[in-house]
Design a protein around this motif. Structure first.
Motif, mmCIF file in Angstrom:
data_model
loop_
_atom_site.group_PDB
_atom_site.id
_atom_site.type_symbol
_atom_site.label_atom_id
_atom_site.label_comp_id
_atom_site.label_asym_id
_atom_site.label_seq_id
_atom_site.Cartn_x
_atom_site.Cartn_y
_atom_site.Cartn_z
ATOM 1 N N THR A 140 -2.181 -8.796 -4.605
ATOM 2 C CA THR A 140 -1.349 -9.611 -3.714
ATOM 3 C C THR A 140 -2.085 -10.865 -3.278
ATOM 4 O OG1 THR A 140 -0.196 -7.616 -2.944
ATOM 5 C CG2 THR A 140 -0.044 -9.570 -1.552
ATOM 6 N N LYS A 146 -2.156 -14.754 -0.459
ATOM 7 C CA LYS A 146 -2.317 -14.241 0.899
ATOM 8 C C LYS A 146 -3.790 -14.099 1.260
ATOM 9 C CE LYS A 146 2.101 -12.055 1.613
ATOM 10 N NZ LYS A 146 2.845 -11.065 2.395
ATOM 11 N N GLN A 150 -3.208 -10.621 5.907
ATOM 12 C CA GLN A 150 -1.782 -10.677 5.601
ATOM 13 C C GLN A 150 -1.434 -9.721 4.457
ATOM 14 O OE1 GLN A 150 0.763 -12.675 7.200
ATOM 15 N NE2 GLN A 150 -0.881 -12.633 8.699
ATOM 16 N N ASP A 154 1.021 -6.340 4.561
ATOM 17 C CA ASP A 154 2.139 -6.307 3.626
ATOM 18 C C ASP A 154 1.987 -5.204 2.583
ATOM 19 O OD1 ASP A 154 4.024 -6.850 1.607
ATOM 20 O OD2 ASP A 154 2.948 -8.620 0.897
ATOM 21 N N GLU A 158 2.813 -2.012 5.499
ATOM 22 C CA GLU A 158 4.273 -2.035 5.523
ATOM 23 C C GLU A 158 4.864 -1.294 4.321
ATOM 24 O OE1 GLU A 158 7.824 -5.081 6.668
ATOM 25 O OE2 GLU A 158 6.239 -5.896 5.385
ATOM 26 N N ASN A 205 7.264 -13.206 -1.734
ATOM 27 C CA ASN A 205 6.427 -13.335 -0.542
ATOM 28 C C ASN A 205 5.965 -12.023 0.081
ATOM 29 O OD1 ASN A 205 9.111 -12.894 0.239
ATOM 30 N ND2 ASN A 205 8.895 -14.039 2.141
ATOM 31 N N PHE A 206 6.659 -10.914 -0.200
ATOM 32 C CA PHE A 206 6.227 -9.637 0.352
ATOM 33 C C PHE A 206 6.275 -8.564 -0.727
ATOM 34 C CE2 PHE A 206 6.872 -11.674 4.396
ATOM 35 C CZ PHE A 206 5.934 -11.068 5.227
ATOM 36 N N THR A 207 5.116 -8.025 -1.057
ATOM 37 C CA THR A 207 5.047 -6.903 -1.981
ATOM 38 C C THR A 207 5.816 -5.716 -1.419
ATOM 39 O OG1 THR A 207 2.856 -7.680 -2.664
ATOM 40 C CG2 THR A 207 3.458 -5.440 -3.283
ATOM 41 N N ALA A 208 5.747 -5.531 -0.105
ATOM 42 C CA ALA A 208 6.436 -4.412 0.539
ATOM 43 C C ALA A 208 7.947 -4.535 0.423
ATOM 44 C CB ALA A 208 6.033 -4.326 2.011
ATOM 45 N N TYR A 339 0.507 -16.958 6.533
ATOM 46 C CA TYR A 339 1.003 -16.976 5.154
ATOM 47 C C TYR A 339 1.728 -18.288 4.839
ATOM 48 C CZ TYR A 339 2.722 -15.496 0.619
ATOM 49 O OH TYR A 339 2.995 -15.419 -0.738
ATOM 50 N N LYS A 343 7.326 -16.960 5.202
ATOM 51 C CA LYS A 343 8.032 -15.763 5.631
ATOM 52 C C LYS A 343 9.437 -16.197 6.044
ATOM 53 C CE LYS A 343 3.829 -13.630 7.541
ATOM 54 N NZ LYS A 343 3.214 -12.979 8.707
ATOM 55 N N THR A 507 7.711 -13.617 14.015
ATOM 56 C CA THR A 507 7.406 -12.858 12.799
ATOM 57 C C THR A 507 6.785 -11.512 13.146
ATOM 58 O OG1 THR A 507 5.155 -13.741 12.593
ATOM 59 C CG2 THR A 507 6.924 -15.004 11.552
#
Length: 560
Positions: A140, A146, A150, A154, A158, A205-208, A339, A343, A507
């Motif tokens: 990531t 990131k 961060q 993520d 998360e 933007n978010f692996t989660a 980030y 987001k 956020t």
């Protein structure tokens, strides 16, 4: 033999009614402080591992891996000369085969007991938070730009929280049963997976988020065709491999990177398409929605497709004169520039009371000027606060916006305003003040480190403008110590944000604590991180079983 095993498995599932672990808690976010040397060493090792080679990533369809396709590359956005992954791209034939694989796998997967499905995601969460923690971080960090903290929030905390809490919420949903049954009757509800397949379109933007977009429907017994973002292929494939190691059967999730428009059009043309699970731009979501609506009107689908999406935002901080200035300043910097502002909940418009603006401005500019965007590799930049924006298109959009400031009489550059793409896509955190509360900078989502400030004199006048300035309704915050002000803002901006914060940044929603999502043009507000979103991927069947027998078709009132 296969039929016998399936029946045997169903029978075993009925021998006991299992309870999920009662004490599901949020994964602890490791701080990666200076003294956490072991974590730093393990992370560096994984960063070196990814940097020393180009990871080859196949299509995965029905468990089969396909490498011999047209290839594209994923680069490190902080060093765009560094190719970190080379991935196969799907053809139209591959998309059809992925759909067929999903439909084939569905026959067994929907009959797999919830306990077995849950165990796979429990194990995946534990693998991510232990054995593969630093590998997920490295993928990531390098692929999505990131910093380590961060990425830790993520790609580990998360992500693991989504998998674990979804199991808890699913168990609660399955336990939601009719409260009444008449004498001689047993009423119950079955939460069936959707009859067709789910199409998951996931962001960079978010692996989660990617994990949840495929994981939530799969947990509920659905099968998934997954188109990952080309800018997050490395981390997404790493996570997918972990799911496979955890025992996910072949074909339950089919991994097909490639041309977004072609894949989407091919998927939406199939009669068994049953749900869209999407995170991305408002424009793309609207276009897909229109195609689904048109196909539905033409009778192409067996069912009315479910549409679940989270899109953009133009999120606000409102700072009252009663606020703690220092706290509001630092929260705004985190909200706007963590980030790189990439987001959907990032703070991009700021309203500050004129009475406190001079001191607020002084602190805001001073702290922002301390931030220098830096690349992360195995040898440098590990302690940075900001990194690069994700790609050239983002860089160009932000650069053009920053260049326009000097020629706009309604804008004043307070700090930042510099961008350099010679090595990576770096944009200095930029703050601009406007004299016009409905200036385009206050309404346009830039999805980067660009914050616009409006200084107001009258709260009653500015509240309606905050509400109507944009088409979005994702997140927003009020900073104040005066409870009357907090109540006033909370009520008058009721529909301005699906996630509303009091004396905190806009956020950082946490699974199990703040279910996330917005309405208006920010999405369908189905609240990821809650039971609400899981209900979109099941189709309940009410079952009534009668134990009494009747002896006449007539009712008592039918007799004279």
């Amino acid at each position: 033999m296969r039929s016998f095993l399936l029946l045997h498995r169903r029978g075993v599932a009925q021998l006991a009614y299992f309870q999920t672990p009662k004490h599901v808690t949020n994964e602890i976010v490791k701080p990666f402080a200076k003294h956490d040397q072991l974590d730093w060493d393990l992370l560096k090792s994984e960063l070196f591992s990814f940097s020393d080679t180009t990871t080859k990533i196949p299509l995965v369809i029905g468990g089969k891996e396909y490498y011999n396709r047209d290839l594209k590359t994923q680069v490190n956005p902080g060093n765009h000369k560094q190719v970190i992954a080379e991935y196969a791209t799907a053809t139209e034939k591959d998309v059809r085969e992925a759909i067929d694989a999903a439909q084939t796998a569905k026959k067994d997967w929907l009959n797999t007991s919830f306990d077995d499905r849950a165990a796979i995601f429990y194990k995946a969460a534990d693998l991510i938070s232990t054995k593969y923690r630093h590998r997920m971080l490295a993928a990531t960090i390098l692929g999505q730009g990131k910093n380590v903290y961060q990425a830790e929030i993520d790609a580990v905390a998360e992500l693991a929280d989504f998998f674990r809490f979804n199991i808890k919420y699913a168990h609660q949903l399955y336990n939601t049963q009719p409260p009444e049954s008449s004498n001689g009757v047993w009423n119950r509800v079955e939460y069936r997976p959707l009859e067709g397949f789910v199409y998951a379109v996931t962001p960079f933007n978010f692996t989660a988020i990617a994990a949840n977009l495929v994981g939530a429907p799969a947990l509920m017994g659905n099968t998934v065709v997954w188109k990952p973002s080309q800018y997050a292929v490395l981390s997404n494939y790493t996570m997918f491999q972990i799911l496979r190691e955890a025992g996910l059967p072949e074909g339950v999730i089919n991994f097909i990177p490639g041309d977004p428009e072609m894949i989407t059009n091919s998927v939406l043309a199939d009669k068994n398409f049953n749900a869209l699970h999407f995170t991305g731009s408002t424009q793309v979501f609207g276009d897909i929605w229109a195609k689904i609506a048109n196909n539905t009107a033409q009778g192409k689908y067996r069912d009315f497709p479910r549409i679940v999406g989270e899109t953009g935002g133009k999120n606000f901080h409102l700072v009252d004169k009663s606020a703690n200035v220092s706290h509001a300043v630092l929260s705004t910097i985190r909200g706007a520039f963590e980030y790189q502002g990439q987001k959907c909940s990032a703070t991009s418009r700021l309203y500050v009371d004129a009475e406190i603006w001079p001191e607020f401005k002084k602190q805001l500019v001073q702290h922002t000027n301390e931030i220098v965007p830096t690349n992360t590799s195995a040898t440098n930049g590990l302690h940075r606060f900001m990194g690069p924006v994700i790609h050239k298109n983002s860089f160009d959009k932000l650069s053009a916006a920053i260049d326009s400031i000097k020629d706009d009489s309604e804008l004043e550059l307070l700090c930042g305003g510099l961008a350099n793409a010679s090595e990576g896509y770096f944009v200095k955190p930029t703050i601009v003040q406007t004299s016009n509360p409905v200036h385009s900078f206050m309404t346009t989502e830039f999805f980067g480190p660009l914050l616009t400030v409006y200084v107001y004199e009258d709260l009653d006048q500015i509240l309606p403008q905050i509400d109507s300035a944009t088409k979005y309704g994702l997140t927003g915050s009020v900073f104040a110590s005066d409870r009357k002000i907090i109540r006033k803002v909370q009520e008058e901006l009721r529909y301005s944000a699906g996630n509303f914060y009091i004396n905190d940044k806009s956020t950082g929603a946490v699974v199990g604590q703040q279910p996330f999502g917005g309405s208006r043009m920010s999405g369908t507000n189905d609240k990821a991180g809650s039971a609400s979103i899981l209900s979109r991927f099941v189709t309940p069947r009410a079952i009534k079983e009668n134990f009494y027998e009747i002896s006449d078709y007539r009712y008592p009132s039918n007799y004279e």
